[in-house]
Scaffold this active site. Sequence first.
Site, PDB file in Angstrom:
ATOM      1  N   THR A 181      39.407  25.067  55.609  1.00 26.61           N
ATOM      2  CA  THR A 181      39.574  24.453  54.287  1.00 26.61           C
ATOM      3  C   THR A 181      39.994  25.507  53.273  1.00 26.61           C
ATOM      4  OG1 THR A 181      37.916  22.774  54.767  1.00 26.61           O
ATOM      5  CG2 THR A 181      38.356  23.220  52.450  1.00 26.61           C
ATOM      6  N   ASP A 184      29.528  26.330  56.376  1.00 27.56           N
ATOM      7  CA  ASP A 184      29.191  25.095  55.653  1.00 27.56           C
ATOM      8  C   ASP A 184      28.391  24.094  56.484  1.00 27.56           C
ATOM      9  OD1 ASP A 184      30.653  26.131  53.571  1.00 27.56           O
ATOM     10  OD2 ASP A 184      32.083  24.472  53.432  1.00 27.56           O
ATOM     11  N   HIS A 192      36.128  53.373  29.908  1.00 32.48           N
ATOM     12  CA  HIS A 192      36.529  52.804  28.621  1.00 32.48           C
ATOM     13  C   HIS A 192      38.038  52.879  28.501  1.00 32.48           C
ATOM     14  CE1 HIS A 192      36.474  51.847  24.364  1.00 32.48           C
ATOM     15  NE2 HIS A 192      37.272  52.882  24.150  1.00 32.48           N
TER      16      HIS A 192
END
Length: 478
Positions: free
Chosen positions: A44, A325, A457
Site C-alpha cells: 500500500t 498492519d 543557526h
Amino acid sequence: MAEAERFDLVVIGGGPAGYVAAIRAAQLGMKVACVEKRPTLGGTCLNVGCIPSKALLDSSEHYLMAREGLARHGVVVGDVRLDLATMMARKDKVVGDLTSGIASLFRKNKVTPVAGTARLVGPDAVAVTAEGGSGGAGERTLRAGRILLATGSEPAALPGVPFDGDRIVSSTEALALPEVPRHLIVIGAGVIGLELGSVWRRLGAEVSVVELLPALLGTLDGQVQRLAQRVLARQGLQFHLAMRVTGVERTAGAVRVTARPVTPEGAPGEPIAIEGDRLLVAVGRRPYTAGLGLAEVGVALDRHGRIPVDGDYRTGVPSIYAVGDVIAGPMLAHKAMDEGVAAVETMAGRHGHVNYAAIPWIVYTWPEIAWVGVGEEELKAQGRAYRVGSYPFQATPRAKCMGETDGLVKIIADAGTDRLLGVLVIGPRASDVIAEAALAFEFGASAEDLARSVHAHPTLSEAVKEAALGVDKRAIHL
Ligand code: NAD
C-alpha cells in the site's frame, strides 16, 4: 502438482513490513521468497499510500506556492495553471521508480520474488496462485521452515456505505481522481482525510470534513489539535466535528451526506446536509487477512481482526510469524519495517527490538504535524506530573526567512526526572524536525539533553532547543 520449492523463510506480502524483512533475512543468510499479488512490490505504502500521496502533496504545495506564495517573496509569476495529467503522471513515475527499486534490491540480495496470491496450506507450506486459477498450472507450493505474514491492511468502509470506486472512494481512488472535484466531502478527520483533503483543497476543490470526534487527529495533544484545525480551516478546509453520519445518498454525479451532532440525548443540535461531487471515506483501515487460510492452519484473529503475536512476532503456530498492519499497533510504514527487521533478526538468533514508545507520527499537511510520545491530556489521565516548554516558529529566524511561521514546538518532560514524555511539532518540515526527538526518545534523553545540544543557526531545529530550554523556563529568544 510440481514438487514444492524449499526456502528458509517465505514472506507473504511485499509491502514495507514484508519486503524489508525479506531483504534483512537474506542478509542474515536465509534463503528467502517473498510472495506478492500486486504487479509491483512496495505494498500500500509505495503503490497507493505514503508515496503517491506525498508526491501529490509536494506538487500541490508547489502549485499553491506559485499561485499565492511566491509573490510574497517578490517572485512574480504570470498565469499559473494546473496540468493535472502531468501532476498525476509525475506521481506515477515516482511510484514506478521506487517499486522497481525494490525489485532490484531483491535481485541484489537474492530474494526470490513470487508473483501471485498466497494461502497457507500447512504450518510450513504456502500455495501460491498466479493468474490462471487455483489447483492448476497457475498454482505452486512453497515450503519453508518459517513463514512471515505481512499482508497489511485495507481501507475500512462506513457500515452501509460501500466504496464504488467512482463517487464514493477510498484513499486509493482519491490519489487518482480524473479531475479536481468541485466539492470533495471527506468523512474522517484522521491522517488520510487531512492529507488528501489538503491536496484537493490546494488544487481548487471545496473540501468539507465530517468527523465523529470533537477534534481532528484522534488523541493528539489538544493544543496542537486546535492549532492544526485553525491553520487548516484558514486554508479553506471546512470542519464539521462531533458529527455522526446519518446517511449517504448517491445520485448521478453527486453525493449527499447527512449528519447530526453527537450530543447527549435530547440536547439541541442542528443536523447538516452536504452535497458534493465526490466522497472520500477515510475512517481507518483494517487488517487484511481474507483468503489467507489462517483458520485452516490454526491461527485465530483477535476481535479487531488482527493476528495476535508474542514478543518475537510469533503467532500461536510456532513456525508462523506476523508483522506490520496485520498485527496490533499503529498502522505506520516505519513501524512495519522495523517489526520486519526485528522478527527476522530474532529468527536468526539475534536480538530484534522495536521501541514502541519512540515511534514518530507525521501528518504531511502544511504545516506538517509530527510527534513522538504523548500529549498533555494523556499525561493528565495517567496522573503524571510534567513540565511543558513551547516555542513558536514565529520567533524562529529560519522560519521567518522562509515565510513559514505557523506552528510551534512543544516539549513535555517528567516533572521529577526531566525525561522526555512528548515532543510535538506543528510547523514547516515538522517531518524532519521530529527526527532528533525520536532519537532523543530512543536514548532516554531529558529535556535538558536537548537544551544542551548545539543546534545550528539559523535552522528550524532551533525551535526544539528553545522549547527544551522553555521546559526549565529559560528560553533565550522568547
Ligand atoms: P485514522 O484512524 O487516522 O482516522 C480516521 C478518522 O475517522 C478518526 O478521526 C475517526 O474518529 C474518524 N471516524 C471513524 N468513524 C467515523 C464516522 N462514522 N464518521 C465520521 N468520522 C469517523 O484513519 P485514516 O485517516 O483512514 O488512516 C488509516 C491508517 O493509515 C491510519 O492508521 C493511519 O495511521 C495510516 N496512515 C498514516 C499516514 C501517515 O503516517 N502520514 C498517512 C495515511 C495513512
